[in-house]
Scaffold this motif. Structure first.
Motif, PDB file in Angstrom:
ATOM      1  N   PRO A  86       0.844  -1.208   0.000  1.00 13.33           N
ATOM      2  CA  PRO A  86       0.000   0.000   0.000  1.00 13.33           C
ATOM      3  C   PRO A  86       0.875   1.252   0.000  1.00 13.33           C
ATOM      4  N   ILE A  87       1.833   1.262  -0.916  1.00  8.53           N
ATOM      5  CA  ILE A  87       2.809   2.347  -1.047  1.00  8.53           C
ATOM      6  C   ILE A  87       2.955   2.665  -2.529  1.00  8.53           C
ATOM      7  N   TYR A  88       3.018   3.944  -2.855  1.00  4.54           N
ATOM      8  CA  TYR A  88       3.387   4.364  -4.202  1.00  4.54           C
ATOM      9  C   TYR A  88       4.470   5.432  -4.070  1.00  4.54           C
ATOM     10  N   THR A  89       5.234   5.625  -5.127  1.00  2.19           N
ATOM     11  CA  THR A  89       6.242   6.683  -5.095  1.00  2.19           C
ATOM     12  C   THR A  89       5.585   7.981  -5.552  1.00  2.19           C
ATOM     13  N   SER A  90       5.644   8.981  -4.707  1.00  2.00           N
ATOM     14  CA  SER A  90       4.992  10.263  -4.978  1.00  2.00           C
ATOM     15  C   SER A  90       5.630  10.975  -6.165  1.00  2.00           C
ATOM     16  N   PRO A  91       4.906  11.914  -6.775  1.00  4.10           N
ATOM     17  CA  PRO A  91       5.419  12.602  -7.966  1.00  4.10           C
ATOM     18  C   PRO A  91       6.486  13.645  -7.650  1.00  4.10           C
ATOM     19  N   VAL A  92       7.678  13.170  -7.333  1.00  2.00           N
ATOM     20  CA  VAL A  92       8.799  14.080  -7.092  1.00  2.00           C
ATOM     21  C   VAL A  92       9.308  14.605  -8.435  1.00  2.00           C
ATOM     22  N   GLY A  93       9.737  15.851  -8.448  1.00  2.00           N
ATOM     23  CA  GLY A  93      10.245  16.443  -9.684  1.00  2.00           C
ATOM     24  C   GLY A  93      11.754  16.574  -9.673  1.00  2.00           C
ATOM     25  N   LEU A  94      12.310  16.729 -10.859  1.00  2.00           N
ATOM     26  CA  LEU A  94      13.734  17.035 -11.016  1.00  2.00           C
ATOM     27  C   LEU A  94      14.642  16.017 -10.325  1.00  2.00           C
ATOM     28  N   ALA A  95      14.341  14.740 -10.492  1.00  2.00           N
ATOM     29  CA  ALA A  95      15.111  13.695  -9.817  1.00  2.00           C
ATOM     30  C   ALA A  95      16.558  13.615 -10.301  1.00  2.00           C
ATOM     31  N   LYS A  96      16.837  14.158 -11.485  1.00  2.63           N
ATOM     32  CA  LYS A  96      18.233  14.153 -11.953  1.00  2.63           C
ATOM     33  C   LYS A  96      19.132  15.045 -11.113  1.00  2.63           C
ATOM     34  N   LEU A  97      18.529  15.882 -10.285  1.00  4.37           N
ATOM     35  CA  LEU A  97      19.335  16.680  -9.359  1.00  4.37           C
ATOM     36  C   LEU A  97      20.142  15.796  -8.419  1.00  4.37           C
TER      37      LEU A  97
END
Length: 467
Positions: A172-183
């Motif tokens: 019951p876990i999803y990965t949230s919509p984080v942005g700019l992960a290449k940072l």
């Protein structure tokens, strides 16, 4: 046409501003005042190689789509470029990080991230709005809820699997919509896609991802792996409509509309960080330095209302989730609009400081509108999740699943990439299984409201509401 570096360097001001990105030289003079982050971010790189900075924030094809073919001046003559010191590679960075086997809690990754991320990346990822009260309270709210374990129940086998918007999920876990992960890692959101797939979880992809949606979808472990897409509605809704069609074609399975950030929050640590706009006074007389968040979200539409749901339904047939619900009143309004799901979120404490924690909003719903739980609309909680016990508490109050955002970025830093993300998910899985056994639940459906004591948190609940 080939252009040497000496000629490029001459175009280093507001009147004539050129940059080169991966070998191609672009005239960005007319685009300076249109850039969402302001002209200063580009002027800092005027007459220079902007590839590295560009890659941190944008996907490869965006420059052509934004500037058009007429802005392309030619290609750089690589023989005229001065030799620069080589940056540290992820493998070298990983050598300085502790072995993954030594990471035994999700919080362990945050310490590594602070030491290995660049100051700019750390400030962007870790910062919250203003005094960061909401950011801290998101996690602290879980500490105000206690577990009421039931004994003598058969828990020799514990099943953590569930169903999210009709798609099976191992947790019951999803990965949230984080942005700019290449940072934080060169594989960016593609690493998240691969890790989520291998651990049987679902990824929600951000509008401002640093990788193209097509690359992210190709990084899945199979074509059946579901991926959802988070939408920041553009001021020009036609652009959003076009993007929706693009992600539909790529194969995303649902649209998550973010509504809790019509404007960007005042993230002071991000604003103070040494971003590409620092010391810009050397290039232009007057400018305003902005943090990464403001530099990449200037396109967001602040004039949305509930009619946006009807607009979305006309734009797509995919399931619709509203992300950023912060009160029981708005949760009921979303339910009445018959959306497929809502995310209780204050944007990780990154928008309005002192906004109440999502777990408190879930408790509001439990008290004042329990009829909307477990109906046609699924409820998700995003913000402050650091332990398997946190997941249990959210599920006991009626949530379908929880999102993890910062922990994903923390765990992929330090050169860990995909492997760090998998380790984080595995840690949470182990904690969840262990604590489900302690409370007497052999599967997530057996996690019940009477398995938690919320009296301490109830002291913070709003006294009355008008629905």
């Amino acid at each position: 046409m080939k252009i040497d570096a000496t000629e490029l360097a001459k175009h280093n001001n507001r009147k004539s501003c050129w940059v080169f990105i991966h070998g191609e030289i672009w005239d960005v003079t007319d685009f300076l005042d249109q850039h969402p982050g302001g002209a200063s971010l580009i002027l800092k790189l005027a007459g220079k190689d902007a590839s590295d900075e560009y890659d941190l924030f944008h996907n490869p094809e965006l420059v052509k789509e934004t500037l058009g073919p007429d802005a392309r001046k030619g290609t750089i003559d690589v023989t005229t470029i001065p030799i620069m010191d080589k940056k540290s590679e992820p493998r070298e960075e990983a050598k300085r990080s502790p072995p993954l086997s030594s990471m035994i809690s999700v919080n362990d990754f945050e310490g590594v991230a602070e030491k290995t991320m660049t100051p700019t990346a750390w400030s962007y990822v870790s910062s919250g709005a203003d005094d960061e009260i909401s950011m801290r309270e998101n996690a602290d709210a879980y500490r105000k809820v206690f577990l009421r374990g039931r004994v003598l129940r058969k828990v020799g086998k514990v099943d953590c699997s569930t169903n999210i918007l009709g798609y099976p999920s191992a947790l019951p876990i999803y990965t949230s919509p984080v942005g700019l992960a290449k940072l934080v890692h060169p594989s960016g959101e593609c690493a998240i896609a691969t890790a989520a797939g291998k651990e049987g979880c679902i990824q929600v992809v951000n509008t401002v991802s640093s990788m193209p949606i097509e690359d992210i979808m190709n990084a899945r472990i199979s074509k059946d792996q579901p991926v959802f897409w988070q939408l920041y509605a553009d001021k020009d809704l036609e652009k959003s409509k076009a993007f929706i069609k693009r992600v539909e074609k790529a194969g995303v399975a649902a649209i998550w509309l973010t509504v809790d950030s019509p404007v960007v929050g005042n993230r002071e640590r991000d604003e103070r960080s040494k971003s590409v706009a620092d010391k810009i006074e050397e290039v232009v007389e007057t400018t305003q330095s902005v943090g990464i968040a403001k530099a990449n979200t200037g396109f967001i539409n602040a004039d949305l209302d509930w009619d946006i749901i009807d607009w979305l339904r006309k734009a797509t047939k995919l399931p619709i989730v509203i992300k950023g619900i912060q009160t029981v009143e708005d949760a009921v309004a979303a339910f009445d609009h018959k959306v497929d799901g809502i995310v209780l979120s204050n944007h990780g404490g990154r928008s309005q400081d002192t906004a109440q924690p999502p777990l408190l909003t879930l408790l509001e719903i439990d008290r004042y509108a329990p009829h909307i739980l477990h109906k046609h609309m699924q409820v998700f909680v995003d913000g402050g999740i650091r332990r398997g016990t946190d997941i249990i508490k959210a599920l006991a109050l009626g949530a379908t699943a929880v999102g993890i955002g910062r922990p994903v970025l923390f765990s992929m830093s330090g050169g860990y990439g995909e492997h760090g993300i998998r380790r984080t998910i595995q840690i949470l899985r182990n904690e969840l299984q262990t604590n489900m056994a302690f409370i007497g639940a052999s599967n997530v459906r057996e996690i019940e409201r009477n398995m938690i004591n919320t009296r301490k948190l109830e002291r913070m609940i709003v006294g009355s509401v008008k629905l």
